[in-house]
Motif scaffolding. Structure first.
Motif, PDB file in Angstrom:
ATOM      1  N   TYR A   1      24.089  37.793  54.185  1.00 54.35           N
ATOM      2  CA  TYR A   1      25.155  37.789  55.195  1.00 54.35           C
ATOM      3  C   TYR A   1      26.507  38.093  54.553  1.00 54.35           C
ATOM      4  O   TYR A   1      27.307  38.865  55.091  1.00 54.35           O
ATOM      5  CB  TYR A   1      25.197  36.432  55.897  1.00 54.35           C
TER       6      TYR A   1
ATOM      7  N   SER B   1      33.958  32.754  58.767  1.00 55.55           N
ATOM      8  CA  SER B   1      32.780  33.598  58.592  1.00 55.55           C
ATOM      9  C   SER B   1      31.752  32.912  57.692  1.00 55.55           C
ATOM     10  O   SER B   1      30.547  32.994  57.930  1.00 55.55           O
ATOM     11  CB  SER B   1      33.191  34.939  57.990  1.00 55.55           C
TER      12      SER B   1
ATOM     13  N   GLY C   1      27.908  32.042  58.854  1.00 53.02           N
ATOM     14  CA  GLY C   1      26.801  32.597  58.072  1.00 53.02           C
ATOM     15  C   GLY C   1      25.901  31.530  57.492  1.00 53.02           C
ATOM     16  O   GLY C   1      24.666  31.618  57.574  1.00 53.02           O
TER      17      GLY C   1
ATOM     18  N   SER D   1      22.014  30.629  58.621  1.00 55.63           N
ATOM     19  CA  SER D   1      21.028  30.764  57.549  1.00 55.63           C
ATOM     20  C   SER D   1      20.201  29.493  57.427  1.00 55.63           C
ATOM     21  O   SER D   1      18.973  29.539  57.296  1.00 55.63           O
ATOM     22  CB  SER D   1      21.737  31.056  56.217  1.00 55.63           C
TER      23      SER D   1
END
Length: 343
Positions: free
Chosen positions: A218, A238, A242, A246
């Motif tokens: 990512y 971000s 991510g 995950s």
């Protein structure tokens, strides 16, 4: 994105991030553990999470929401510090071995950048996970016992508010301190009791490996074409998104193993209590991961393998997101501090 900072810096930043996340999501972790050890069909999905949270608040108050926080935080710090250290250390060694020195046309030696394969990334993550969990498992076992000592259920496996009434301790497990819990585990099972469920912990070490691999993937996508990104890392928001997604994917893939691990850790305690009540039929000693799954399937159907999944997903989503977000901010702070001193 994988940091290029020394292993000790990555380990320190990872431990700080995980401790911060653990303090934030601990009530969800406690509820997830209790749901994993409950057979109630009414405690499934997000409604079950809310019911369990309401039950703890009603019967034990806010203090009950943090039963076992000290040992869980210690286990989290130790496990994540060792995980990030071993991961960074092993990755650095492997990258150095794979780096090829080739003579370009200028006649000067130049190191060609080496990349690790998917199998290698997952492999070093798995080894780091097994090593770190082997050391931190005793703290995890103590935490699970503390989280479930005051749990009350009726004969049908439903949460019973009366059994959690602080003024009626005879109907519930009384809260115990860390030392009392350690002594009780040792008296019941000896030293091996502190590594209860470790056989499921070994394959569960794939969880952080898959999570970190997906987060790296990512990070590469998120920072592609963004040369101004510090250390080649995504922004704070971000990073949170991510890492959270995950971990959600890894948790969903491996959740039956998580369920088996928690139930194996609790089995000897419940078998001993059943034996004291003369319920010999409930005192099976030869319990394994497979028998845990068989019982769940027989009693609850396929959904029994995912009892408490929603709470675990919610907890992991927030926890891993905060962990990686804080970890990367700490690393950026360390780099900034180093550069300011160099000037």
């Amino acid at each position: 994105m994988t940091s290029t900072l020394p292993p000790l810096v990555q380990a320190f930043s990872g431990a700080i991030g995980s401790a911060t996340a653990n303090a934030i999501v601990y009530p969800l972790d406690l509820v997830a553990t209790r749901l994993q050890t409950s057979s109630s069909k009414r405690l499934r999905g997000y409604i079950g999470v809310l019911r369990a949270l309401r039950h703890v608040l009603k019967t034990e108050g806010w203090r009950g929401m943090y039963d076992g926080l000290t040992t869980d935080t210690a286990a989290t710090i130790v496990s994540n510090f060792l995980y990030f250290y071993f991961y960074a250390f092993l990755r650095t060694i492997l990258l150095r071995r794979k780096t090829r020195i080739t003579p370009p046309s200028t006649g000067k030696l130049k190191a060609a950048p080496a990349l690790l394969s998917v199998a290698e990334e997952l492999g070093i993550g798995f080894l780091a996970g097994v090593t770190s969990r082997a050391i931190s498992t005793p703290l995890s076992v103590i935490t699970v016992r503390l989280q479930t000592e005051t749990e009350g259920e009726d004969d049908g496996g439903e949460l019973d508010p009366e059994k959690g009434d602080p003024e009626d301790a005879s109907r519930r497990g009384e809260p115990r301190g860390v030392l009392a819990t350690v002594n009780r585990i040792y008296a019941e099972q000896g030293l091996q009791g502190f590594w209860g469920g470790f056989t499921t912990t070994i394959p569960l070490s794939l969880n952080p490996a898959i999570t970190l691999f997906l987060f790296q993937l990512y990070g590469k996508i998120a920072t592609r074409g963004n040369k101004g990104s510090a250390l080649g890392t995504p922004s704070a928001s971000s990073s949170f998104v991510g890492a959270a997604f995950s971990n959600s994917i890894a948790t969903w893939l491996l959740y039956p193993l998580m369920l088996a691990k928690t139930r194996l850790q609790m089995h000897r305690k419940r078998a001993k209590e059943a034996s004291e009540r003369g319920e010999q039929a409930k005192c099976k000693q030869d319990v394994s991961m497979l028998t845990i799954w068989e019982d769940a399937l027989d009693n609850e159907g396929p959904s029994g393998l995912y009892q408490g999944l929603k709470a675990q997903l919610l907890k992991g989503f927030v926890s891993q997101g905060v962990t990686m977000m804080v970890k990367q901010r700490v690393e950026l702070y360390v780099v900034a501090l180093y550069l300011s001193r160099m000037r």
